[in-house]
Write a protein that holds these residues in place. Structure first.
Motif, PDB file in Angstrom:
ATOM      1  N   UNK A  43       0.989  -1.099   0.024  1.00  0.00           N
ATOM      2  CA  UNK A  43      -0.110   0.113   0.092  1.00  0.00           C
ATOM      3  C   UNK A  43       0.849   1.139  -0.053  1.00  0.00           C
ATOM      4  N   UNK A  44       2.114   1.139   0.519  1.00  0.00           N
ATOM      5  CA  UNK A  44       3.235   2.155   0.595  1.00  0.00           C
ATOM      6  C   UNK A  44       3.486   2.458  -0.771  1.00  0.00           C
ATOM      7  N   UNK A  45       3.536   3.769  -1.149  1.00  0.00           N
ATOM      8  CA  UNK A  45       3.904   4.096  -2.658  1.00  0.00           C
ATOM      9  C   UNK A  45       5.378   4.703  -2.572  1.00  0.00           C
ATOM     10  N   UNK A  46       6.160   4.850  -3.457  1.00  0.00           N
ATOM     11  CA  UNK A  46       7.503   5.349  -3.299  1.00  0.00           C
ATOM     12  C   UNK A  46       7.328   6.916  -3.260  1.00  0.00           C
ATOM     13  N   UNK A  47       8.319   7.517  -2.616  1.00  0.00           N
ATOM     14  CA  UNK A  47       8.453   8.929  -2.639  1.00  0.00           C
ATOM     15  C   UNK A  47       7.330   9.707  -1.770  1.00  0.00           C
ATOM     16  N   UNK A  48       6.591   8.800  -0.868  1.00  0.00           N
ATOM     17  CA  UNK A  48       5.384   9.330   0.088  1.00  0.00           C
ATOM     18  C   UNK A  48       5.683   9.086   1.555  1.00  0.00           C
ATOM     19  N   UNK A  49       6.981   9.093   1.782  1.00  0.00           N
ATOM     20  CA  UNK A  49       7.165   8.495   3.163  1.00  0.00           C
ATOM     21  C   UNK A  49       6.733   9.536   4.358  1.00  0.00           C
ATOM     22  N   UNK A  50       6.168   8.926   5.333  1.00  0.00           N
ATOM     23  CA  UNK A  50       5.190   9.375   6.444  1.00  0.00           C
ATOM     24  C   UNK A  50       6.334   9.929   7.352  1.00  0.00           C
ATOM     25  N   UNK A  51       7.627   9.560   7.356  1.00  0.00           N
ATOM     26  CA  UNK A  51       8.484   9.463   8.726  1.00  0.00           C
ATOM     27  C   UNK A  51       9.338  10.609   8.560  1.00  0.00           C
ATOM     28  N   UNK A  52       9.637  11.651   9.718  1.00  0.00           N
ATOM     29  CA  UNK A  52      10.297  12.848   9.985  1.00  0.00           C
ATOM     30  C   UNK A  52      11.376  12.189  10.991  1.00  0.00           C
ATOM     31  N   UNK A  53      12.527  12.671  10.708  1.00  0.00           N
ATOM     32  CA  UNK A  53      13.524  12.497  11.717  1.00  0.00           C
ATOM     33  C   UNK A  53      13.682  13.781  12.459  1.00  0.00           C
ATOM     34  N   UNK A  54      13.493  13.290  14.130  1.00  0.00           N
ATOM     35  CA  UNK A  54      13.771  14.385  14.863  1.00  0.00           C
ATOM     36  C   UNK A  54      15.107  14.570  15.194  1.00  0.00           C
ATOM     37  N   UNK A  55      15.920  15.300  14.617  1.00  0.00           N
ATOM     38  CA  UNK A  55      17.431  15.514  14.616  1.00  0.00           C
ATOM     39  C   UNK A  55      17.611  16.369  15.925  1.00  0.00           C
ATOM     40  N   UNK A  56      16.654  16.751  16.686  1.00  0.00           N
ATOM     41  CA  UNK A  56      16.932  17.413  17.932  1.00  0.00           C
ATOM     42  C   UNK A  56      17.243  16.462  19.007  1.00  0.00           C
ATOM     43  N   UNK A  57      16.755  15.197  18.655  1.00  0.00           N
ATOM     44  CA  UNK A  57      16.950  13.965  19.677  1.00  0.00           C
ATOM     45  C   UNK A  57      18.389  13.372  19.458  1.00  0.00           C
ATOM     46  N   UNK A  58      18.999  13.828  18.491  1.00  0.00           N
ATOM     47  CA  UNK A  58      20.025  13.052  18.087  1.00  0.00           C
ATOM     48  C   UNK A  58      21.262  13.091  19.221  1.00  0.00           C
ATOM     49  N   UNK A  59      21.910  12.080  19.545  1.00  0.00           N
ATOM     50  CA  UNK A  59      22.956  11.979  20.656  1.00  0.00           C
ATOM     51  C   UNK A  59      24.000  10.936  20.006  1.00  0.00           C
ATOM     52  N   UNK A  60      25.323  11.053  20.563  1.00  0.00           N
ATOM     53  CA  UNK A  60      26.226  10.106  20.454  1.00  0.00           C
ATOM     54  C   UNK A  60      26.730   9.601  21.686  1.00  0.00           C
ATOM     55  N   UNK A  61      26.871   8.410  21.921  1.00  0.00           N
ATOM     56  CA  UNK A  61      27.233   7.872  23.160  1.00  0.00           C
ATOM     57  C   UNK A  61      28.183   6.548  22.841  1.00  0.00           C
ATOM     58  N   UNK A  62      29.513   6.486  23.098  1.00  0.00           N
ATOM     59  CA  UNK A  62      30.372   5.475  22.754  1.00  0.00           C
ATOM     60  C   UNK A  62      30.445   5.247  21.455  1.00  0.00           C
ATOM     61  N   UNK A  63      30.105   6.389  20.698  1.00  0.00           N
ATOM     62  CA  UNK A  63      30.307   6.222  19.112  1.00  0.00           C
ATOM     63  C   UNK A  63      29.141   5.847  18.509  1.00  0.00           C
ATOM     64  N   UNK A  64      28.009   5.544  18.973  1.00  0.00           N
ATOM     65  CA  UNK A  64      26.814   5.100  18.557  1.00  0.00           C
ATOM     66  C   UNK A  64      25.646   6.165  18.608  1.00  0.00           C
ATOM     67  N   UNK A  65      25.488   6.405  17.271  1.00  0.00           N
ATOM     68  CA  UNK A  65      24.464   7.666  17.171  1.00  0.00           C
ATOM     69  C   UNK A  65      23.029   7.072  17.173  1.00  0.00           C
ATOM     70  N   UNK A  66      22.231   7.954  18.090  1.00  0.00           N
ATOM     71  CA  UNK A  66      20.953   7.455  18.096  1.00  0.00           C
ATOM     72  C   UNK A  66      20.002   8.721  17.963  1.00  0.00           C
TER      73      UNK A  66
END
Length: 918
Positions: A43-66
């Motif tokens: 049912x998903x069609x290309x180029x219609x992604x509903x997801x938004x990255x909340x980059x304000x939540x980005x953090x780096x701990x022990x080299x792992x980006x979350x």
């Protein structure tokens, strides 16, 4: 063997699946459009992604980006992890932040928790972040809206993640009422819901699958600049993966498909969710770590890009740059994907093996010829077949016993009428330095007088049904329970059953064949266990399905090692497998047919297994189903002798087909093919040592060995053994010549048997007779061979060696030889091996140690050396040994072939020496 049930009359209660003819109805298996999670994700069609990255939540701990991403319509939040792993690997994990129910994460496939490297934030702007992984020379570009990731190397786009916007993550709402589900004893909250896409229930073949999870996942990837993709075993299809059509996908779902259709994308016995992409200057891989029913769509396209970056816009020229879009869809689990960044094919193989483990180093006997049939009837039959090989001077190492050797299909037992003296039978085989392999399937006969059943039931080691009772299915013994190999305690218990005190009348020359472990279940939808069956810790079968055979082979392999007190190498063949199965033994391609099409398809099937980590693989020689004609059986033996796992096998109702039953002339040809296998065993053994140590596939498609040669990328009817031998099997009937592609500009290729030279890169028509298949040795290589054969590999301990030297266009060559005791683990723990390197340069052949560790004493002598490509006859050939000794040796020279033969050398094959050709 297959679990395809017989066409018994309606209402028949016969437990014999062979009461009638086998069915080969593809309609017994689901198409894509019959799979609910596929319908939902489509049912998903290309180029219609509903997801938004909340980059304000980005953090780096022990080299792992979350960081978090949010579905803009449902407001459900997911957590994304980006992890750099040493060795140029990137890991991407996507999971619920606050799940109502935890999702299954695949255990035990990774050999260890990967060692991470530091990811740095090198650039951060509104709506985007760039991460840098210095050791991999790569950057990770994260875009917020719509959420996507692009991996670049040296400024060039390599892999796009969610670039089409097809990230899919089922979120768990409340399920509908049980009245709508049609299942009275299922506890569900009261709620009404539409279910046209199989979120909660799915019907197939009158079976109702109740799914209270509804947790499918999916993600798309774009491979920039790539046109050729490979991998995704197991399918009876081409080596190069093709663009999928409407409602079509490569299915990764382990199924028992008797006489499977060829050139088809349906799932069969095993699954390795690894895809490789290749172009002349780069190879990379996508490893999708998910054990549930998985579908993979592939679409090739070309984008127009400028290739004159410095020119003015109006004069720039556009070129078509190929891209491949790959969409993964799985029924359950999380998104856990490893991006293997290469850049060479060997780098990708090493990266994958770093994660999932290397091919186990097999005992030497297992590289010989195996004779199998469903079934050798009794001890007299075994003795007659064994003696027949000796009477006809045909080497072989292992005879196999199928289900009929047991007491009523109770594994770990013997039929007392057919096999009243199994120890004596095994000791007779031992006297001839041969081995026995017996079958052990995962289903256990429901019988209160069968100790394996009663112990497993008491310990609660069986898979449960959705009502908490032991799951019952029908298989060879009739009503059966199925061992839950996902339970570590059950695996430990099963391993203990192979001890000599528990497995009565077994000996240490008995090894094991795990069959029917998809798992196969008669009279069940798709011939396997229902997805709602319940495993250890409450996980549903839908979560773990593709792991089932992997775990049985693991348990069997560990049981054989424990049987020897940790001293001996095991041999275990499995039909069902997953990523990491290479750590535990060998794999074969299942119930093929005695038809030319199946001989032909076996080559790309084995090449695909080989590049996805499983080097110890083969196809049933002659075809399991049906009766091969003499030409087909001869051609199959010739092909099989140059493939890693070499076993003749036939179904119960086929004609007997021991090699001597096809007439004297054909028996001679089969004998010759098997003898060639045994002559070449030193080279085979060295290749398996190198795949164990360095992740190099034993059987290789041409693109692996010649990664910059586009003409090699689509070749799948010939292949390389190691880096030295080019094999072109005859795959069609009645042919008198075949086209052989000789890759590599400037490469020399020498006829393996007749020494005539051919130059690459060209395609050439090669004459063939029924006597042999074309095999060529690559210039620049040295291979080690035995100069005589014996009754089995055991008879060849200490036999003399021959070196075959093929010079390149610079007059040079290199090669290696590995020797140990052939059976123990001392090579690993005590360095009891000898590893030699031979080098030919400036008319001198050198023998030196390839390392400083090995200390295994070797008494074998080097008897002969053949050198191809010597331009002039020598005036003198001398040997210089350790201690300064010098002596002349006899030689002969063929001017027309530029071929030099040195004989009666009597040199220690693992000693230091030099041969000077003046």
């Amino acid at each position: 063997m297959s679990s395809q049930e017989s066409a018994a009359p309606q209402g028949s209660e016969s437990n014999d699946p062979l009461a009638g003819v086998f069915l080969e109805d593809k309609n017994k298996f689901k198409t894509c459009s019959q799979i609910g999670f596929y319908r939902r994700q489509k049912l998903f069609r290309p180029d219609q992604s509903p997801y938004l990255a909340q980059l304000s939540t980005l953090k780096v701990e022990k080299g792992i980006v979350t960081f978090n991403i949010i579905h803009q319509e449902t407001k459900v939040t997911l957590q994304v992890q980006v992890i750099a792993i040493e060795g140029k690997i990137l890991r991407l994990k996507i999971n619920d932040v606050l799940p109502l129910k935890h999702r299954f994460e695949v255990p035990d496939v990774l050999v260890k928790e990967p060692t991470t490297e530091w990811l740095n934030i090198s650039q951060q702007e509104t709506g985007s972040v760039v991460l840098e992984c210095p050791s991999a020379s790569s950057k990770v570009h994260i875009t917020a809206q719509p959420f996507s990731i692009l991996i670049t190397q040296e400024g060039k786009a390599l892999i796009g993640v969610n670039s089409q916007g097809l990230l899919y993550f089922d979120h768990l709402p409340s399920p509908p009422p049980r009245s709508e589900l049609g299942e009275k004893d299922t506890e569900v909250p009261h709620h009404s819901s539409e279910d046209v896409f199989g979120l909660w229930k799915e019907e197939f073949e009158n079976d109702l699958d109740i799914n209270l999870n509804g947790l499918s996942v999916g993600l798309d990837f774009t491979l920039h600049g790539f046109e050729y993709v490979y991998g995704l075993p197991e399918h009876a299809d081409t080596h190069q993966l093709k663009t999928t059509g409407e409602n079509e996908a490569y299915r990764l779902y382990n199924l028992d498909v008797f006489g499977y259709p060829i050139y088809d994308k349906m799932g069969i016995y095993g699954s390795v969710p690894l895809l490789l992409a290749h172009k002349p200057l780069h190879t990379c891989g996508i490893f999708w770590l998910n054990a549930s029913d998985t579908l993979v769509e592939i679409h090739s396209k070309a984008d127009l890009q400028s290739h004159l970056r410095t020119a003015a816009p109006d004069i720039r020229k556009l070129r078509a740059v190929p891209n491949v879009d790959v969409r993964w869809m799985s029924e359950s689990g999380i998104v856990d994907v490893f991006l293997l960044l290469g850049p060479t094919p060997l780098d990708v193989f090493k990266q994958y093996v770093q994660l999932t483990g290397s091919q186990t180093f097999p005992p030497r006997f297992s590289l010989g010829y195996h004779q199998c049939r469903w079934n050798y009837e009794d001890e007299a039959d075994v003795e007659a077949v064994d003696s027949g090989f000796d009477e006809h001077n045909i080497p072989y190492d292992v005879i196999w016993l199928d289900i009929e050797h047991t007491d009523g299909k109770r594994y770990f037992t013997w039929d007392q009428e057919r096999f009243p003296n199994p120890v004596k039978m095994q000791e007779k085989l031992r006297e001839k330095r041969r081995k026995l392999v017996v079958i052990s399937d995962p289903h256990i006969k429901v019988d209160p007088n069968y100790i394996l059943y009663t112990e497993a039931k008491e310990k609660e080691y069986f898979v449960k049904d959705r009502n908490g009772r032991d799951y019952e299915g029908s298989c060879w013994p009739g009503v059966s329970n199925y061992l839950d190999f996902t339970n570590p305690d059950a695996r430990e218990w099963y391993s203990s059953q192979f001890s000599l005190d528990k497995y009565k009348n077994s000996t240490d020359i008995l090894f094991v064949w795990n069959d029917m472990n998809e798992p196969a279940v008669f009279k069940s939808p798709e011939g396997t266990m229902p997805k709602h069956a319940v495993h250890h810790q409450g996980w549903k079968h839908r979560d773990v399905h593709n792991l089932y055979g992997f775990y049985q082979q693991m348990s069997t392999s560990e049981g054989l090692i424990r049987r020897s007190g940790g001293k001996e190498r095991p041999f275990v063949l499995t039909r069902s497998f997953f990523a990491g199965s290479q750590r535990y033994g060998a794999v074969w391609t299942g119930d093929n047919k005695a038809e030319w099409g199946y001989l032909k398809i076996s080559v790309p099937m084995l090449l695909t297994l080989s590049v996805t980590g499983i080097s110890f693989c083969g196809a049933d020689v002659g075809g399991f189903v049906g009766d091969p004609d003499p030409e087909l059986i001869v051609r199959w033996y010739q092909a099989g002798s140059f493939q890693p796992f070499f076993r003749g096998h036939a179904m119960q109702d086929t004609k007997r087909r021991e090699p001597w039953l096809f007439g004297d002339d054909n028996c001679r040809l089969i004998r010759r093919a098997i003898e060639e296998r045994y002559t070449l065993l030193p080279y085979w053994y060295m290749l398996f040592y190198r795949t164990h140590l360095f992740a190099e596939p034993v059987m290789r498609p041409l693109w692996v060995e010649f990664p910059k040669c586009p003409d090699a990328f689509e070749v799948e009817n010939q292949y390389m053994l190691g880096n030295a031998l080019l094999v072109a099997p005859v795959l069609d009937p009645g042919v008198t010549s075949i086209d052989v592609f000789f890759p590599g500009p400037g490469e020399y290729w020498y006829n393996y048997r007749k020494y005539k030279r051919v130059k690459g890169s060209q395609r050439q028509k090669v004459d063939v007779t029924l006597e042999e298949i074309p095999v060529y040795q690559r210039g620049g290589s040295i291979i080690s061979l035995h100069s005589v054969t014996g009754k089995s590999t055991g008879w060849m301990d200490g036999s003399p060696y021959r070196l075959q030297v093929a010079l390149d266009n610079k007059g040079s060559a290199v090669g290696e030889l590995y020797i140990d005791d052939g059976h123990s683990l001392k090579y690993l723990h005590e360095h009891m091996f000898s590893y030699r390197r031979f080098t030919f340069a400036r008319n001198v052949l050198y023998s030196r140690s390839a390392d400083n560790l090995g200390r295994y004493p070797v008494d074998s002598i080097l008897e002969k050396v053949h050198v191809m490509g010597i331009k002039r006859s020598p005036t003198e050939v001398t040997v210089h040994s350790t201690g300064g000794e010098r002596r002349k040796v006899n030689f002969s020279y063929n001017k027309g072939l530029c071929f030099l033969c040195l004989e009666n050398l009597s040199l220690g094959v693992c000693s230091d020496w030099e041969i000077h050709i003046a």
